[in-house]
Write an enzyme that holds these catalytic residues in place. Structure first.
Site, short mmCIF file in Angstrom:
data_model
loop_
_atom_site.label_atom_id
_atom_site.label_comp_id
_atom_site.label_asym_id
_atom_site.label_seq_id
_atom_site.Cartn_x
_atom_site.Cartn_y
_atom_site.Cartn_z
N GLU A 1 0.58 -1.32 0.41
CA GLU A 1 -0.22 0.13 -0.03
C GLU A 1 0.76 1.17 0.00
O GLU A 1 2.39 1.31 0.45
CB GLU A 1 -0.71 -0.12 0.82
CG GLU A 1 -1.83 1.32 0.85
CD GLU A 1 -2.23 1.20 2.56
OE1 GLU A 1 -3.56 1.19 2.59
OE2 GLU A 1 -2.16 0.74 4.17
N LYS B 1 -9.90 -0.51 -2.10
CA LYS B 1 -10.56 -0.38 -0.26
C LYS B 1 -11.69 -0.48 0.26
O LYS B 1 -12.58 1.07 0.11
CB LYS B 1 -8.97 0.19 0.53
CG LYS B 1 -9.35 0.11 2.18
CD LYS B 1 -7.96 0.89 1.59
CE LYS B 1 -7.74 -0.06 3.52
NZ LYS B 1 -6.73 1.69 4.29
N CYS C 1 -4.55 -3.61 3.12
CA CYS C 1 -3.90 -2.69 4.80
C CYS C 1 -5.72 -3.42 5.74
O CYS C 1 -5.61 -4.84 6.16
CB CYS C 1 -4.00 -1.71 4.52
SG CYS C 1 -2.76 -0.64 6.41
#
Length: 318
Positions: A76, A151, A194
């Site tokens: 990321e 995301k 993440c």
């Protein structure tokens, strides 16, 4: 064995389907000859300097290819990590911008697959709202973008005692949906980013749709990383019986932010296969043996033992 014939005078649609079939055959043939594929899981220290970041990532990708990797995983924020909201937004690009063009060319030149997790992608209404997506991009060895996952869980966390204060939703749009696992030379890869790691519903959904490998490119804070990083990655591997690959940011990005590092590879039994450590950029090379996925699931058939969805919601009816 497939046979592909070119017929003069066919439609553009047919020719496009032939090209797609050729790519599929190429991928299937490669998979049949490489039962154990090698991947590179990288960690970097991104800064606001996009050119320097690309140079560092390019060197890692080239080294990984030279050492036999068929797919390379970057973390990321591989493109940059800004020092302020304004800088983060001003440095963002579209998928057709210079940064992703550089990576598609790199993949094509080196004939390697890339997982680029956490690209700062300008949103569809950028001109009016100046908001971005945090996007995980898969590029194949011909330089084509195969999949884009945006995301879905945004990191809005205040931990005063740990000196952690981040509000991702202030400038980031949550992704609208999951994307199907991607067929690659190393197996079917399910995409997260993440903070998604903390939501087992996501990993289980990807596993149900065929994922053999889960990947969580990340930039964990030092405080949350030390407490939760490894245990979360191992938990996701154990509950889905998948390989888990997690590229990571490491070290000091600028005066306001640093990351935990420890890019990890975990096997379907939950064993840590490799750890990049928490000190400096680098990579680990890992062999992916999909027989481990099959044997783990056969010997402990957790998914067969799982009850239907209604059972797990039965308390809500009480």
């Amino acid at each position: 064995m497939f046979t592909v014939r070119c017929i003069l005078g066919t439609s553009a649609k047919y020719l496009a389907s032939v090209r797609a079939l050729r790519k599929q055959i190429k991928l299937q043939n490669r998979m049949s000859t490489l039962p154990h594929s090698v991947v590179a899981v990288c960690q970097v220290t991104a800064t606001p300097d996009k050119e320097a970041n690309f140079s560092a990532c390019k060197q890692l990708v080239k080294e990984a290819k030279e050492r036999g990797a068929s797919m390379v995983f970057l973390p990321e924020g591989f493109d940059y990590i800004g020092s302020s909201r304004e800088e983060t937004l001003s440095l963002s690009e579209s998928l057709t911008g210079d940064t992703i063009s550089q990576y598609t060319q790199l993949a094509r030149n080196l004939e390697v697959w890339l997982s680029l997790g956490g690209f700062h992608e300008r949103g569809h209404d950028w001109v009016s709202d100046r908001r971005i997506y945090n996007s995980h991009i898969i590029i194949n060895d011909e330089g084509d973008i195969i999949s884009v996952y945006r995301k879905s869980h945004l990191f809005d966390v205040e931990l005063p005692e740990k000196h952690v204060s981040l509000k991702e939703s202030a400038f980031t749009i949550p992704g609208p949906s999951l994307v199907s696992p991607v067929q690659t030379p190393i197996g079917k890869v399910g995409l997260g980013i993440c903070y998604d790691l903390r939501f087992p519903e996501l990993s289980l959904a990807l596993q149900r749709h065929g994922a053999e490998i889960l990947t969580y490119p990340s930039a964990f804070t030092e405080a949350t990383g030390a407490a939760h990083w490894e245990v979360l990655l191992r938990a996701r591997a154990i509950e889905t019986q998948c390989f888990v690959l997690a590229a990571a940011q490491v070290g000091q990005h600028h005066e306001k932010r640093s990351s935990y590092g420890h890019a990890l590879a975990v096997d379907p039994w939950g064993e840590v296969l490799a750890d990049c450590g928490g000190q400096k950029p680098g990579m680990v090379l890992v062999e992916i043996d999909l027989e481990k996925v099959s044997s783990t699931r056969k010997n402990m058939p957790v998914q067969q033992h799982r009850r239907d969805t209604g059972f797990y919601h039965s308390l809500e009816r009480i």
